[in-house]
Design a protein around this motif. Structure first.
Motif, PDB file in Angstrom:
ATOM      1  N   ALA A  78       3.448  17.056 -12.786  1.00  0.00           N
ATOM      2  CA  ALA A  78       2.714  17.941 -11.870  1.00  0.00           C
ATOM      3  C   ALA A  78       2.795  17.421 -10.441  1.00  0.00           C
ATOM      4  O   ALA A  78       2.769  18.191  -9.479  1.00  0.00           O
ATOM      5  N   GLU A  79       2.920  16.102 -10.297  1.00  0.00           N
ATOM      6  CA  GLU A  79       2.954  15.508  -8.966  1.00  0.00           C
ATOM      7  C   GLU A  79       4.300  15.712  -8.266  1.00  0.00           C
ATOM      8  O   GLU A  79       4.472  15.307  -7.122  1.00  0.00           O
ATOM      9  N   ALA A  80       5.249  16.363  -8.953  1.00  0.00           N
ATOM     10  CA  ALA A  80       6.533  16.670  -8.321  1.00  0.00           C
ATOM     11  C   ALA A  80       6.321  17.466  -7.031  1.00  0.00           C
ATOM     12  O   ALA A  80       7.075  17.313  -6.064  1.00  0.00           O
ATOM     13  N   LEU A 112       7.983   7.113  -3.469  1.00  0.00           N
ATOM     14  CA  LEU A 112       7.452   6.213  -4.499  1.00  0.00           C
ATOM     15  C   LEU A 112       5.928   6.283  -4.496  1.00  0.00           C
ATOM     16  O   LEU A 112       5.305   6.268  -3.429  1.00  0.00           O
ATOM     17  N   HIS A 113       5.359   6.329  -5.703  1.00  0.00           N
ATOM     18  CA  HIS A 113       3.903   6.444  -5.863  1.00  0.00           C
ATOM     19  C   HIS A 113       3.427   5.354  -6.808  1.00  0.00           C
ATOM     20  O   HIS A 113       3.963   5.224  -7.908  1.00  0.00           O
ATOM     21  N   THR A 114       2.453   4.561  -6.350  1.00  0.00           N
ATOM     22  CA  THR A 114       1.958   3.424  -7.138  1.00  0.00           C
ATOM     23  C   THR A 114       0.432   3.505  -7.263  1.00  0.00           C
ATOM     24  O   THR A 114      -0.236   4.179  -6.470  1.00  0.00           O
ATOM     25  N   HIS A 115      -0.094   2.812  -8.261  1.00  0.00           N
ATOM     26  CA  HIS A 115      -1.547   2.755  -8.502  1.00  0.00           C
ATOM     27  C   HIS A 115      -1.959   1.283  -8.507  1.00  0.00           C
ATOM     28  O   HIS A 115      -2.107   0.700  -9.577  1.00  0.00           O
ATOM     29  N   SER A 116      -2.115   0.677  -7.364  1.00  0.00           N
ATOM     30  CA  SER A 116      -2.532  -0.729  -7.355  1.00  0.00           C
ATOM     31  C   SER A 116      -4.049  -0.839  -7.274  1.00  0.00           C
ATOM     32  O   SER A 116      -4.742   0.120  -6.920  1.00  0.00           O
ATOM     33  N   ARG A 133      -9.358   6.666  -4.735  1.00  0.00           N
ATOM     34  CA  ARG A 133      -9.536   6.073  -6.071  1.00  0.00           C
ATOM     35  C   ARG A 133      -8.345   6.340  -6.980  1.00  0.00           C
ATOM     36  O   ARG A 133      -8.487   6.471  -8.197  1.00  0.00           O
ATOM     37  N   HIS A 134      -7.152   6.464  -6.375  1.00  0.00           N
ATOM     38  CA  HIS A 134      -5.975   6.863  -7.140  1.00  0.00           C
ATOM     39  C   HIS A 134      -4.785   5.967  -6.789  1.00  0.00           C
ATOM     40  O   HIS A 134      -4.364   5.177  -7.618  1.00  0.00           O
ATOM     41  N   GLY A 135      -4.264   6.045  -5.580  1.00  0.00           N
ATOM     42  CA  GLY A 135      -3.114   5.194  -5.290  1.00  0.00           C
ATOM     43  C   GLY A 135      -2.403   5.546  -4.004  1.00  0.00           C
ATOM     44  O   GLY A 135      -2.906   6.329  -3.188  1.00  0.00           O
TER      45      GLY A 135
HETATM   46 ZN    ZN Z   1      -0.851   8.924  -9.478  1.00  0.00          ZN
END
Ligand code: ZN
Length: 207
Positions: free
Chosen positions: A81-83, A99-103, A175-177
């Protein structure tokens, strides 16, 4: 001239990126997603399939989508969905990779600074790792957007933020990334490393 990478090369590079980011705890528990532009006209993105551990990606862990986020190869594949967010960034910034990260640090700081709708990071040597930044005397504004499971609505919000902050190199979802991008995949990888370093430095120094 079009210098987009071949699909197989892009897939192998993203497999390596997944291992590196997993080792840093930036994409735990199948979180995060990556894309690379493999053709411009018409637009084609190679993107990670959803639900896969980024530390254990293989060549079939990817999907090719078009500019409307429809799966092209394989045609029955279901794009993340995040496309839609990746496409907004590619279109607004002419990015070659997203690029998508969740640190931990992006998750915590995106909440702590949410009321300001962004986080300013200034006067760090590491800022020079961001494209077009030549001095530590730079103030990077990292917009913070409210998280939203309604992707078309969130994509519209992303489009507006990218328009309002033309110099930003990334943004946070609350609260996501982190989302960041680059002209090429190595540029985008560098931006993740630089921004994650800066977020951790800022987070550790705040009281
Ligand atoms: Zn995400």
């Amino acid at each position: 001239m079009d210098v987009t990478p071949k699909t197989a090369d892009a897939a192998q590079q993203l497999v390596d990126v997944g291992r590196r980011f997993d080792a840093r705890n930036w994409v735990l528990g199948t979180s995060g997603n990556f894309s690379v532009v493999v053709a411009r006209d018409p637009l084609r993105l190679l993107m990670t399939r959803s639900g896969l551990s980024k530390g254990a990606l293989t060549a079939d862990g990817f999907l090719e989508i078009d500019g409307a986020a429809t799966a092209i190869h394989p045609v029955d594949g279901r794009p993340s969905a995040e496309a839609l967010l990746h496409l907004e960034i590619v279109n607004a910034r002419e990015a070659g990779a997203v690029l998508h990260t969740h640190s931990i640090w992006s998750t915590m700081l995106s909440d702590r600074h949410a009321s300001a709708h962004g986080l300013a990071i200034a006067n760090y040597e590491m800022l020079k790792g961001l494209a077009g930044v030549w001095t530590h005397e730079h103030r990077e504004w990292l917009p913070i957007l409210e998280n939203d499971q309604d992707m078309p609505r969130l994509a519209a919000h992303v489009r507006q933020e990218l328009h309002d902050h033309p110099a930003c190199h990334g943004f946070l979802l609350r609260r996501h990334g982190l989302y960041t991008w680059g002209k090429t995949l190595p540029d985008a990888v560098r931006h993740v490393e630089i921004l994650e370093f800066l977020l951790e430095a800022v987070g550790r120094m705040e009281r």
